[in-house]
Design an enzyme around this catalytic site. Structure first.
Site, short mmCIF file in Angstrom:
data_model
loop_
_atom_site.label_atom_id
_atom_site.label_comp_id
_atom_site.label_asym_id
_atom_site.label_seq_id
_atom_site.Cartn_x
_atom_site.Cartn_y
_atom_site.Cartn_z
N THR A 192 37.11 32.63 53.32
CA THR A 192 37.95 31.48 53.66
C THR A 192 37.66 31.09 55.09
O THR A 192 37.44 31.96 55.92
CB THR A 192 39.44 31.87 53.54
N VAL A 221 46.18 29.64 42.13
CA VAL A 221 46.29 29.26 43.54
C VAL A 221 46.40 30.55 44.32
O VAL A 221 47.18 31.43 43.98
CB VAL A 221 47.53 28.36 43.78
N GLY A 244 40.28 37.25 52.40
CA GLY A 244 40.21 38.43 51.55
C GLY A 244 40.88 38.21 50.22
O GLY A 244 41.03 37.06 49.77
C1 SD4 Z 1 41.79 33.65 48.16
N1 SD4 Z 1 41.98 34.52 50.37
O1 SD4 Z 1 41.90 32.59 47.57
C2 SD4 Z 1 41.21 33.64 49.55
C3 SD4 Z 1 39.78 33.97 49.50
C4 SD4 Z 1 39.25 34.58 50.74
O2 SD4 Z 1 37.76 35.99 51.76
O3 SD4 Z 1 39.73 34.48 51.79
N2 SD4 Z 1 38.25 35.34 50.70
O4 SD4 Z 1 42.10 34.72 47.66
#
Ligand code: SD4
Length: 335
Positions: A192, A221, A244
């Site tokens: 992200t 979501v 994450g």
């Molecule tokens: C999610 N947190 O949709 C986000 C993805 C992400 O590193 O940050 N990945 O779960």
């Protein structure tokens, strides 16, 4: 984790540091910068910060800076984890989650499962500025975006199409039906972009944007558009952004937790560690990171699960950009 880009960055970082002492270079998870500044996560951080910096240097608002920073990543043609051309869901469609906070008013806007519109953070900004709502989702988020003048277009490109076809050819169902990650996090991969800025007027803005989780169940979501989960900020304290496994992390509101600990005087790095520890203490074994920065410019980060040391964030102010690699050591995983 099978994130080739993250794996590459981690290997590169380790190789670079191992060349000298054989140990990781002096960890610099924490430090301080004078404002105005902008902080952005992951390896797209330096480029995003460079895009945002002229806004801040010219006396512009942190809100514009964060939007510039995140748009930069959303529109990168080869970026698989944020924006168009990446992370398809179980049926091959890319959908986007984003949120933005404007510190002076504590006004928020967010979109979840946004389809067929590229600049999710800009749509989130419209939710914040043009409506009394905080979160608009799914096809209705698309309709809202079109109403606000955004172009409706495909978010699929050759790369995301190929990634989905390769996965679909295996004939397996999404790993989101697997047991909760108590023994191991088996997520295929995710990233992200999170961005936090304080402008020359001392105003804070926090935002994040993502495609979420690969091959997710349609309609899913994640944490990113949820205040306190993927991002949080307080004009009088500072901000925190998360990355994450959002399905786990959003159950604990870890960025809210981080900022509240900072409010009590805890340095950002320790606050981020404590927020992640709250999750691991409940037995979850997952990959996740938090980057945080106070309104006073003190910054810090923490992570679990990315043992290659690949999680980083970057902070830009008038002295230039500094990249901060976040050590996986401080927070222990259960088991
Ligand atoms: C999610 N947190 O949709 C986000 C993805 C992400 O590193 O940050 N990945 O779960």
């Amino acid at each position: 984790m099978k994130t080739s880009r993250r794996g590459f960055m981690g290997a590169a970082a380790i190789a670079a540091t191992a060349a000298g002492t054989g140990l990781r270079a002096q960890p610099k998870e924490s430090g301080r910068v004078d404002g105005p500044f902008v902080l952005t996560t992951w390896d797209f951080g330096p480029g995003a910060n460079e895009t945002a910096w002229p806004v801040l240097a010219g006396g512009g608002s942190a809100l514009d800076a964060v939007e510039h920073s995140i748009n930069h990543v959303e529109l990168l043609p080869d970026e698989y984890w944020v924006g168009y051309g990446g992370v398809p869901n179980e049926v091959g469609e890319t959908t986007l989650d984003a949120t933005i906070l404007w510190g002076p008013t504590h006004d928020w806007g967010g979109v979840g499962c946004l389809k067929r519109v590229k600049r999710a953070i800009s749509v989130a900004r419209k939710v914040m500025e043009e409506t009394q709502h905080t979160l608009i989702v799914g096809d209705d988020a698309t309709r809202f975006a079109v109403r606000m003048g955004f172009e409706e277009t495909s978010l699929t490109n050759l790369r995301s199409q190929a990634a989905w076809e390769k996965w679909a050819a295996k004939g397996v169902k999404t790993d989101a039906f697997d047991p909760e990650p108590m023994d191991a996090d088996r997520l295929a991969g995710h990233d992200t972009v999170g961005s936090i800025a304080v402008d020359a007027h001392g105003n804070l803005c926090v935002g994040c944007s993502t495609n979420g989780r690969e091959f997710k169940i349609p309609g899913r979501v994640g944490d990113s558009p949820v205040p306190g989960a993927g991002a949080y900020g307080d004009q009088f304290v500072g901000g925190a952004v998360a990355t994450g496994n959002g399905d786990v992390m959003m159950r604990f509101l870890p960025t809210y937790h981080t900022v509240e600990l900072m409010r009590q005087g805890m340095p950002p790095q320790l606050a981020a560690e404590a927020a992640l520890k709250r999750i691991t203490d409940r037995g979850y074994k997952f990959s996740g990171g938090i980057a945080a920065i106070g309104i006073d410019g003190r910054y810090g980060g923490a992570q679990v699960g990315w043992d290659d040391g690949g999680f980083s964030f970057s902070v830009r102010n008038r002295e230039g950009n500094r990249r901060v690699w976040v050590s996986p050591e401080p927070v222990s995983q259960p088991g």
